[in-house]
Design a protein around this motif. Structure first.
Motif, mmCIF file in Angstrom:
data_model
loop_
_atom_site.group_PDB
_atom_site.id
_atom_site.type_symbol
_atom_site.label_atom_id
_atom_site.label_comp_id
_atom_site.label_asym_id
_atom_site.label_seq_id
_atom_site.Cartn_x
_atom_site.Cartn_y
_atom_site.Cartn_z
ATOM 1 N N ASP A 75 -58.484 49.279 82.671
ATOM 2 C CA ASP A 75 -58.072 50.589 82.651
ATOM 3 C C ASP A 75 -58.052 51.430 83.979
ATOM 4 O O ASP A 75 -57.305 52.428 84.060
ATOM 5 C CB ASP A 75 -58.939 51.384 81.510
ATOM 6 N N GLU A 76 -58.922 50.933 84.961
ATOM 7 C CA GLU A 76 -59.015 51.389 86.104
ATOM 8 C C GLU A 76 -57.915 50.889 87.243
ATOM 9 O O GLU A 76 -58.077 51.401 88.346
ATOM 10 C CB GLU A 76 -60.353 51.387 86.620
ATOM 11 N N GLY A 77 -57.102 49.867 86.837
ATOM 12 C CA GLY A 77 -56.372 49.395 87.412
ATOM 13 C C GLY A 77 -56.517 48.046 88.004
ATOM 14 O O GLY A 77 -55.513 47.686 88.892
ATOM 15 N N VAL A 78 -57.432 47.407 87.638
ATOM 16 C CA VAL A 78 -57.701 45.983 87.833
ATOM 17 C C VAL A 78 -56.742 45.076 87.539
ATOM 18 O O VAL A 78 -56.524 45.052 86.344
ATOM 19 C CB VAL A 78 -59.293 45.390 87.907
ATOM 20 N N GLN A 79 -56.054 44.142 88.157
ATOM 21 C CA GLN A 79 -55.180 43.187 87.867
ATOM 22 C C GLN A 79 -55.593 41.827 87.820
ATOM 23 O O GLN A 79 -56.475 41.723 88.732
ATOM 24 C CB GLN A 79 -53.774 43.475 88.246
ATOM 25 N N PRO A 80 -54.859 40.650 87.502
ATOM 26 C CA PRO A 80 -54.078 40.696 86.342
ATOM 27 C C PRO A 80 -54.553 40.439 85.006
ATOM 28 O O PRO A 80 -55.799 40.959 84.866
ATOM 29 C CB PRO A 80 -53.433 39.463 86.885
ATOM 30 N N GLU A 81 -53.875 39.870 84.097
ATOM 31 C CA GLU A 81 -54.223 39.795 82.837
ATOM 32 C C GLU A 81 -55.501 38.735 82.871
ATOM 33 O O GLU A 81 -55.458 37.899 83.443
ATOM 34 C CB GLU A 81 -53.004 39.480 82.097
ATOM 35 N N PRO A 82 -56.291 39.069 82.098
ATOM 36 C CA PRO A 82 -57.685 38.063 81.950
ATOM 37 C C PRO A 82 -57.448 36.815 81.184
ATOM 38 O O PRO A 82 -56.678 36.736 80.176
ATOM 39 C CB PRO A 82 -58.742 38.939 80.990
ATOM 40 N N ASN A 83 -58.100 35.867 81.836
ATOM 41 C CA ASN A 83 -58.286 34.620 80.967
ATOM 42 C C ASN A 83 -59.730 34.464 80.591
ATOM 43 O O ASN A 83 -60.564 34.362 81.321
ATOM 44 C CB ASN A 83 -57.944 33.356 81.916
ATOM 45 N N PHE A 84 -60.079 34.530 79.239
ATOM 46 C CA PHE A 84 -61.497 34.355 78.793
ATOM 47 C C PHE A 84 -62.019 32.761 78.395
ATOM 48 O O PHE A 84 -61.102 32.112 77.774
ATOM 49 C CB PHE A 84 -61.504 35.303 77.135
ATOM 50 N N ASP A 85 -63.068 32.761 79.262
ATOM 51 C CA ASP A 85 -63.555 31.356 79.251
ATOM 52 C C ASP A 85 -65.057 31.010 78.866
ATOM 53 O O ASP A 85 -65.751 31.953 79.390
ATOM 54 C CB ASP A 85 -63.425 30.833 80.640
ATOM 55 N N ARG A 86 -65.242 30.201 77.966
ATOM 56 C CA ARG A 86 -66.576 30.217 77.372
ATOM 57 C C ARG A 86 -67.465 29.679 78.476
ATOM 58 O O ARG A 86 -68.787 29.806 78.119
ATOM 59 C CB ARG A 86 -66.665 29.282 75.964
ATOM 60 N N ALA A 87 -67.078 29.027 79.244
ATOM 61 C CA ALA A 87 -67.847 28.324 80.389
ATOM 62 C C ALA A 87 -68.735 29.481 81.233
ATOM 63 O O ALA A 87 -69.925 29.349 81.484
ATOM 64 C CB ALA A 87 -66.873 27.596 81.460
ATOM 65 N N TRP A 88 -68.192 30.636 80.979
ATOM 66 C CA TRP A 88 -68.951 31.892 81.720
ATOM 67 C C TRP A 88 -69.918 32.576 80.572
ATOM 68 O O TRP A 88 -70.389 33.728 81.159
ATOM 69 C CB TRP A 88 -68.027 32.648 82.235
ATOM 70 N N ARG A 89 -70.126 32.384 79.682
ATOM 71 C CA ARG A 89 -71.128 32.911 78.805
ATOM 72 C C ARG A 89 -72.523 32.847 79.199
ATOM 73 O O ARG A 89 -72.815 31.853 79.874
ATOM 74 C CB ARG A 89 -70.946 32.228 77.355
ATOM 75 N N GLU A 90 -73.251 33.734 78.736
ATOM 76 C CA GLU A 90 -74.681 33.820 78.902
ATOM 77 C C GLU A 90 -75.482 32.834 78.259
ATOM 78 O O GLU A 90 -74.617 32.199 77.282
ATOM 79 C CB GLU A 90 -75.313 35.277 78.546
ATOM 80 N N ARG A 91 -76.709 32.437 78.547
ATOM 81 C CA ARG A 91 -77.266 31.293 77.850
ATOM 82 C C ARG A 91 -77.475 31.644 76.278
ATOM 83 O O ARG A 91 -77.736 32.949 76.046
ATOM 84 C CB ARG A 91 -78.901 31.377 78.378
#
Length: 206
Positions: A75-91
């Motif tokens: 919303d603040e202008g950060v690009q590009p489109e995100p890729n959501f990856d389970r590898a980066w989940r919390e414990r």
């Protein structure tokens, strides 16, 4: 490590504050959402990132609090489109999610840092050990480096993955990584990767 000569820049940020952060409750994979303060943190971070970096790639944990943070950054202008990856989940803390850290460590001392090395291997019912999490995060890290050679990448994740990754880069054991370092909500960590990995920024808030 990247194969080319160009430096890969990675910016890892923790999500904004949640009610469970504020109450020192273990969130794990629970679908907790940001507080009003957490949303404001994310907007402030987004404005800073927009002015400071040009990202080629955006990767994020797929849990609710990181998805919400990512949406606010965009919303603040950060690009590009995100890729959501389970590898980066919390414990995942399994059946103990929702308890406070005090409740877990006093009621289940096998998970407490004072227990010693065995706490690294202790696995909550339906959850992950610290070794499990580090293996998952490092696999995600290696894949990201292979995909993002020479790029500038934003990773929106959690305190646990960031501390474990930075600990591995510094050569800390798992205990040292999680007990000697912490991550503020929406803190920035910047890494430069060429022949080696250099930590440029660590746990900086804006």
């Amino acid at each position: 490590m990247p194969d080319g000569h160009d430096t890969t820049r990675l910016v890892l940020v923790r999500h904004g504050e949640t009610d469970w952060n504020r109450d020192s409750r273990i969130q794990g994979w629970a679908p907790s959402s940001l507080t009003n303060r957490g949303r404001e943190q994310a907007r402030t971070l987004g404005a800073h990132l927009r002015e400071s970096y040009e990202f080629d790639r955006l990767v994020a944990s797929d849990l609710r609090r990181t998805r919400e943070t990512t949406a606010l950054l965009r919303d603040e202008g950060v690009q590009p489109e995100p890729n959501f990856d389970r590898a980066w989940r919390e414990r995942c803390f399994g059946v103990y999610q929702g308890l406070t850290k005090t409740e877990i460590f006093e009621g289940h001392p096998e998970f407490a840092p004072t227990t010693g090395v065995s706490a690294v291997r202790a696995t909550p019912e339906n959850g992950e050990s610290l070794l499990d999490v580090r293996e998952r995060v490092l696999a995600g890290w290696e894949q990201l480096l292979a995909d993002a050679d020479g790029e500038t990448v934003l990773v929106v994740t959690h305190g646990g993955p960031i501390t474990l990754l930075l600990g591995d880069i510094r050569g800390d054991d798992i205990f040292g990584a999680i007990t000697d370092h912490s991550q503020h909500n929406c803190a920035i960590n910047e890494l430069h990767v060429s022949e080696a990995v250099e930590i440029i920024r660590h746990n900086e808030t804006v």
